[in-house]
Design a protein around this motif. Sequence first.
Motif, PDB file in Angstrom:
ATOM      1  N   GLN A  77     -32.307  52.608 -91.618  1.00 28.89           N
ATOM      2  CA  GLN A  77     -31.655  51.532 -92.286  1.00 28.89           C
ATOM      3  C   GLN A  77     -31.964  50.062 -91.534  1.00 28.89           C
ATOM      4  N   TRP A  78     -32.484  49.921 -90.311  1.00 31.98           N
ATOM      5  CA  TRP A  78     -32.673  48.752 -89.463  1.00 31.98           C
ATOM      6  C   TRP A  78     -33.501  47.705 -90.374  1.00 31.98           C
ATOM      7  N   ASN A  79     -34.660  48.092 -90.896  1.00 29.39           N
ATOM      8  CA  ASN A  79     -35.408  46.964 -91.608  1.00 29.39           C
ATOM      9  C   ASN A  79     -34.872  46.427 -92.777  1.00 29.39           C
ATOM     10  N   GLY A  80     -33.773  47.163 -93.530  1.00 25.23           N
ATOM     11  CA  GLY A  80     -33.127  46.698 -94.692  1.00 25.23           C
ATOM     12  C   GLY A  80     -32.043  45.737 -94.281  1.00 25.23           C
ATOM     13  N   LEU A  81     -31.538  45.630 -93.308  1.00 27.27           N
ATOM     14  CA  LEU A  81     -30.441  45.050 -92.778  1.00 27.27           C
ATOM     15  C   LEU A  81     -30.737  43.560 -92.579  1.00 27.27           C
ATOM     16  N   SER A  82     -29.511  42.612 -92.919  1.00 29.78           N
ATOM     17  CA  SER A  82     -29.819  41.083 -92.688  1.00 29.78           C
ATOM     18  C   SER A  82     -29.846  41.039 -91.281  1.00 29.78           C
ATOM     19  N   ALA A  83     -30.007  39.719 -90.725  1.00 31.71           N
ATOM     20  CA  ALA A  83     -29.901  39.466 -89.350  1.00 31.71           C
ATOM     21  C   ALA A  83     -28.468  39.443 -88.904  1.00 31.71           C
ATOM     22  N   GLU A  84     -27.596  39.140 -89.841  1.00 30.49           N
ATOM     23  CA  GLU A  84     -26.020  39.153 -89.458  1.00 30.49           C
ATOM     24  C   GLU A  84     -25.958  40.724 -89.254  1.00 30.49           C
ATOM     25  N   ALA A 125     -20.036  40.415 -91.656  1.00 23.82           N
ATOM     26  CA  ALA A 125     -20.889  41.173 -91.967  1.00 23.82           C
ATOM     27  C   ALA A 125     -20.292  42.621 -92.150  1.00 23.82           C
ATOM     28  N   ALA A 126     -20.817  43.213 -93.152  1.00 24.04           N
ATOM     29  CA  ALA A 126     -20.080  44.569 -93.515  1.00 24.04           C
ATOM     30  C   ALA A 126     -20.630  45.711 -92.401  1.00 24.04           C
ATOM     31  N   PRO A 127     -19.468  46.723 -91.980  1.00 20.65           N
ATOM     32  CA  PRO A 127     -19.872  47.560 -91.121  1.00 20.65           C
ATOM     33  C   PRO A 127     -20.906  48.175 -91.476  1.00 20.65           C
ATOM     34  N   VAL A 128     -21.618  48.672 -90.407  1.00 19.79           N
ATOM     35  CA  VAL A 128     -22.955  49.496 -90.864  1.00 19.79           C
ATOM     36  C   VAL A 128     -22.780  50.962 -90.101  1.00 19.79           C
ATOM     37  N   SER A 129     -23.098  52.140 -90.737  1.00 18.10           N
ATOM     38  CA  SER A 129     -23.094  53.344 -90.157  1.00 18.10           C
ATOM     39  C   SER A 129     -24.204  53.445 -89.035  1.00 18.10           C
ATOM     40  N   LEU A 130     -23.831  53.760 -88.015  1.00 17.22           N
ATOM     41  CA  LEU A 130     -24.694  54.089 -87.002  1.00 17.22           C
ATOM     42  C   LEU A 130     -25.645  55.470 -87.133  1.00 17.22           C
ATOM     43  N   ALA A 131     -25.188  56.207 -87.876  1.00 22.26           N
ATOM     44  CA  ALA A 131     -25.812  57.466 -88.303  1.00 22.26           C
ATOM     45  C   ALA A 131     -27.367  57.089 -89.055  1.00 22.26           C
ATOM     46  N   GLN A 156     -27.467  42.961 -88.447  1.00 26.56           N
ATOM     47  CA  GLN A 156     -28.260  43.443 -87.286  1.00 26.56           C
ATOM     48  C   GLN A 156     -27.394  43.205 -85.880  1.00 26.56           C
ATOM     49  N   ALA A 157     -27.035  41.783 -86.084  1.00 27.54           N
ATOM     50  CA  ALA A 157     -26.108  41.345 -85.128  1.00 27.54           C
ATOM     51  C   ALA A 157     -24.868  42.032 -84.775  1.00 27.54           C
ATOM     52  N   ALA A 158     -24.415  42.613 -85.923  1.00 26.03           N
ATOM     53  CA  ALA A 158     -23.124  43.163 -85.947  1.00 26.03           C
ATOM     54  C   ALA A 158     -23.107  44.561 -85.417  1.00 26.03           C
ATOM     55  N   VAL A 159     -24.263  45.231 -85.795  1.00 27.24           N
ATOM     56  CA  VAL A 159     -24.553  46.595 -85.350  1.00 27.24           C
ATOM     57  C   VAL A 159     -24.764  46.682 -83.672  1.00 27.24           C
ATOM     58  N   HIS A 160     -25.469  45.406 -83.453  1.00 29.60           N
ATOM     59  CA  HIS A 160     -25.813  45.384 -81.992  1.00 29.60           C
ATOM     60  C   HIS A 160     -24.635  44.923 -80.982  1.00 29.60           C
ATOM     61  N   ASP A 161     -23.644  44.124 -81.616  1.00 35.09           N
ATOM     62  CA  ASP A 161     -22.444  43.862 -80.945  1.00 35.09           C
ATOM     63  C   ASP A 161     -21.478  45.050 -80.832  1.00 35.09           C
ATOM     64  N   ALA A 162     -21.489  46.160 -81.954  1.00 32.58           N
ATOM     65  CA  ALA A 162     -20.978  47.181 -81.904  1.00 32.58           C
ATOM     66  C   ALA A 162     -21.135  48.083 -80.858  1.00 32.58           C
ATOM     67  N   LEU A 163     -22.674  48.410 -80.864  1.00 35.41           N
ATOM     68  CA  LEU A 163     -23.332  49.169 -79.712  1.00 35.41           C
ATOM     69  C   LEU A 163     -23.032  48.751 -78.254  1.00 35.41           C
ATOM     70  N   GLU A 164     -23.035  47.270 -78.132  1.00 28.92           N
ATOM     71  CA  GLU A 164     -22.585  46.850 -76.958  1.00 28.92           C
ATOM     72  C   GLU A 164     -21.154  47.322 -76.339  1.00 28.92           C
ATOM     73  N   SER A 165     -20.069  47.379 -77.356  1.00 35.77           N
ATOM     74  CA  SER A 165     -18.920  47.871 -77.006  1.00 35.77           C
ATOM     75  C   SER A 165     -18.771  49.310 -76.940  1.00 35.77           C
TER      76      SER A 165
END
Length: 187
Positions: free
Chosen positions: A63-70, A52-58, A72-81
């Motif tokens: 952006q959230w509704n336009g993101l694919s499930a993958e 999944a392409a990196p998504v800016s957190l800004a 969104q999962a990548a953003v969630h994993d990045a936020l966990e770290s």
Amino acid sequence: MQAALRLAARQRLSTTTIAASRRCLATAAASHAELARHAGSGAGAAATRGRAAPVSLANIEAQWNGLSAEEQAAVHDALESVQAKDWKELSVDEKKAAYYVAFGPHGSRAPISHPGDSLKLWASVAGLVAAAGLLAIGVRQFANGPAPTMTKEWQEATNERALEMKLDPITGLASEGYKGKGFVQSE
């Protein structure tokens, strides 16, 4: 001893299953079937998330509704770290993104009503009240006049009949010194 056994059992859980369950609880982004597929594939899940392409957190809210499930999962994993760090070191965008992903109005927390729904509701209620009023007026137009028992003559005759029958001799019409109107309601 039991605490040590529980700790050892927890460490044996695969990280993929833990990540999938966290993602399900925190964001509800992926469906249960996707989570099961990711949890079952083991290393494949990590590879899929890595693609999944990196998504800016800004401004993640826009952006959230336009993101694919993958994504969104990548953003969630990045936020966990990112959340593992000290919260004082996080940027405002990272804090906003973490809050939005955890508690934002998406998935099961999406609002049920949309703009303009309240106007539709008020208009429909006003229409129904108006229809009920028109129906009541129509029924009164076609109804017969007042019942014959509501005339003053009928009610006076009812008073006379009550006196003949000595109805309620203690406090009512037939009592000594009664000064009320009895059954007469009409003027």
